[in-house]
Design a protein around this motif. Structure first.
Motif, PDB file in Angstrom:
ATOM      1  N   THR A  42       0.810  -1.219   0.000  1.00  0.00           N
ATOM      2  CA  THR A  42       0.000   0.000   0.000  1.00  0.00           C
ATOM      3  C   THR A  42       0.847   1.274   0.000  1.00  0.00           C
ATOM      4  N   ASP A  68      -2.414  -0.055   6.532  1.00  0.00           N
ATOM      5  CA  ASP A  68      -2.364   0.535   5.193  1.00  0.00           C
ATOM      6  C   ASP A  68      -1.591   1.855   5.202  1.00  0.00           C
ATOM      7  N   PRO A  71      -4.291   5.027   0.281  1.00  0.00           N
ATOM      8  CA  PRO A  71      -5.726   4.773   0.131  1.00  0.00           C
ATOM      9  C   PRO A  71      -6.032   3.417  -0.482  1.00  0.00           C
ATOM     10  N   ARG A  72      -5.096   2.872  -1.254  1.00  0.00           N
ATOM     11  CA  ARG A  72      -5.255   1.527  -1.809  1.00  0.00           C
ATOM     12  C   ARG A  72      -3.901   1.041  -2.291  1.00  0.00           C
ATOM     13  N   THR A 100      -9.575  -7.754  -3.577  1.00  0.00           N
ATOM     14  CA  THR A 100     -10.357  -6.533  -3.370  1.00  0.00           C
ATOM     15  C   THR A 100      -9.661  -5.311  -3.954  1.00  0.00           C
ATOM     16  N   GLN A 101      -8.344  -5.268  -3.835  1.00  0.00           N
ATOM     17  CA  GLN A 101      -7.564  -4.130  -4.301  1.00  0.00           C
ATOM     18  C   GLN A 101      -7.304  -4.146  -5.807  1.00  0.00           C
ATOM     19  N   TRP A 151      -1.470   5.709  -9.096  1.00  0.00           N
ATOM     20  CA  TRP A 151      -1.735   6.298  -7.790  1.00  0.00           C
ATOM     21  C   TRP A 151      -2.707   7.455  -7.952  1.00  0.00           C
TER      22      TRP A 151
END
Length: 356
Positions: A42, A68, A71-72, A100-101, A151
Motif C-alpha cells: 500500500t 495501510d 488509500p489503496r 479486493t484491491q 496512484w
C-alpha cells in the motif's frame, strides 16, 4: 490457475495465480523485508512496479486495515515464493486483500533466483500475464502499460494533533500514512496538499514548516515542482523524505541518477556524519543523488548508506532545510530514525527571523 511472469531480457517464470485476475505491467523490483508486506503493497512509492518479496513466506499474519500506508494498493503485482494465506484480525487474508484491491499475484516461483537475476542484470521491465505471451514483449508491454492503474491524485486534507505546537503542510507526492502519523505524534497539525498547489495557497495556510513527501517514479519527472520548492525553502523550515530528498537536491542544483536495483527493505545501515552514529533504516527508492553534482551548490551531505556509500542525507548551508533518503516513519521498520521529526520540530521552533 497458472500465472506467467516475463522479463524484458527474455527470462520467464511460471507459477500459481492468487489475488485479482488480470495483468501486471511495469518495473520489476524486490523488497528484502521479513515483515511489513501490507505496508509495502500500500506504499504509493511502489506505483507502476511489480513487487517481489525475497522472504519466502508471505501472508503469515493476514491483513489489518490499520497497517495501510495509502488509500489503496497501487503496485502492479505481488510476487512471492510461498503464500501463507492466514487471516488477519478482521479475518481477511492476503489473497482476499489483493483481490479486493485489484492487484494480481503469482506464487510458487523461485524468488531467490529472480532476485539474484535482478541484482546481476539490474531492474527491468516485466509483465505478469494470465496466459503465455504470444506477441513480442515490447509490443505487449506498450499496449498494457498505457492501461495500468495509477496512484490517485492527492486529496487535500487537514489533521489535528492534540495540543499541537506547529502546523506542517505536506506536499503529497505519494505520502505514506506513517509520515502523517509521526507528525501528529510530534505535536504538529498536518495539512496535505497536492504538489500542484500554488505558493499563494500554501502561504494562506500559514504553515510553520513544509514537508516534501515520498512518492513514486523518476525525480526528474517532477521538474515543474522545483520552482515552488525553491520559493518554499526561502520562506519556511523545510524537510524532505525519499523522493522529497531527491527533489530538494534537484531544486538546489544537484542531479540524480537511477540505481542498479535500488534499496528496498528495513535493514539498511546509515551513518550520520555529524555524530558518527550508525542507525538501521527502512528504505524504498530506485534513484540516488549524485555526489559529484553537489560541487558549487549550497548542499551538504549529512548521512551515507553503510553498504554502498550513497547519499542518505542532505542539508542546506544557509537555510533551515534538510532531507533524508530513508523512511524515518518506520512503517514498517526499525525506529532508529524517528529523530528526523524531532529535528524538524526544532527548526520550526527556532522561528528563524530571516523569514517573512
Amino acid at each position: 490457475m497458472a500465472k506467467f511472469l516475463y522479463l524484458e531480457d527474455g527470462t520467464q517464470f511460471t507459477g500459481t495465480a492468487f489475488g485479482a485476475p488480470g495483468v501486471g505491467v511495469g518495473e520489476l523490483v524486490f523488497n528484502t523485508s521479513m515483515v511489513g508486506y501490507q505496508e509495502a503493497l500500500t506504499d504509493p512509492s511502489y506505483a507502476d512496479q511489480l513487487l517481489t518479496f525475497t522472504y519466502p513466506l508471505i501472508g503469515t499474519y493476514g491483513v489489518d486495515p490499520r497497517r495501510d500506508q495509502g488509500p489503496r494498493a497501487v503496485c502492479q503485482a505481488a510476487i512471492v515464493h510461498t503464500l501463507e494465506n492466514e487471516p488477519g484480525p478482521t479475518g481477511e487474508t492476503l489473497a482476499q486483500f489483493l483481490t479486493t484491491q485489484g492487484v494480481p499475484g503469482i506464487a510458487g516461483i523461485d524468488t531467490r533466483a529472480l532476485t539474484k537475476h535482478i541484482r546481476t542484470c539490474a531492474t527491468m521491465k516485466a509483465l505478469l500475464l494470465d496466459a503465455p505471451l504470444t506477441a513480442s514483449f515490447d509490443s505487449t508491454y506498450a499496449a498494457l502499460h498505457s492501461q495500468r492503474h495509477k496512484w490517485p491524485t492527492p486529496v487535500a486534507a487537514t489533521m489535528k494533533a492534540p495540543h499541537a505546537t506547529h502546523h506542517v503542510v505536506v506536499l503529497d507526492f505519494g505520502a505514506k500514512a506513517g509520515i502523517e502519523a509521526q507528525l501528529l505524534a510530534h505535536g504538529c497539525d498536518v495539512t496535505v496538499v497536492a504538489p500542484q498547489c500554488s505558493l499563494a495557497a500554501i502561504v494562506a495556510l500559514q504553515p510553520d514548516g513544509l514537508l516534501l513527501s515520498n512518492g513514486p517514479g523518476d525525480p526528474t519527472d517532477y521538474a515543474a515542482c522545483l520552482p515552488l520548492i525553491r520559493a518554499l525553502q526561502a520562506r519556511y523550515p523545510l524537510a524532505g523524505i525519499c523522493l522529497g530528498h531527491q527533489l530538494l537536491a534537484l531544486a538546489n542544483g544537484a542531479q540524480t541518477q537511477p540505481m542498479k536495483f535500488g534499496h528496498r527493505g528495513i535493514n539498511h545501515p546509515v551513518t550520520l556524519l555529524d555524530s558518527g552514529r550508525t542507525i538501521i533504516t527502512s528504505q524504498n527508492h530506485g534513484y540516488t543523488v549524485m555526489p559529484s553534482s553537489l560541487a558549487g551548490t549550497d548542499l551538504v551531505v549529512t548521512a551515507v548508506e553503510g553498504n554502498d556509500g550513497t547519499i542518505e542525507g542532505l542539508a542546506l548551508r544557509h537555510l533551515p532545510a534538510f532531507s533524508v533518503q530513508f523512511h524515518p516513519e518506520a512503517q514498517p521498520g526499525p525506529e532508529d530514525a524517528t529523530g528526523f521529526f524531532t529535528r524538524f520540530n526544532q527548526l520550526m521552533q527556532e522561528k528563524v527571523t530571516r523569514y517573512a
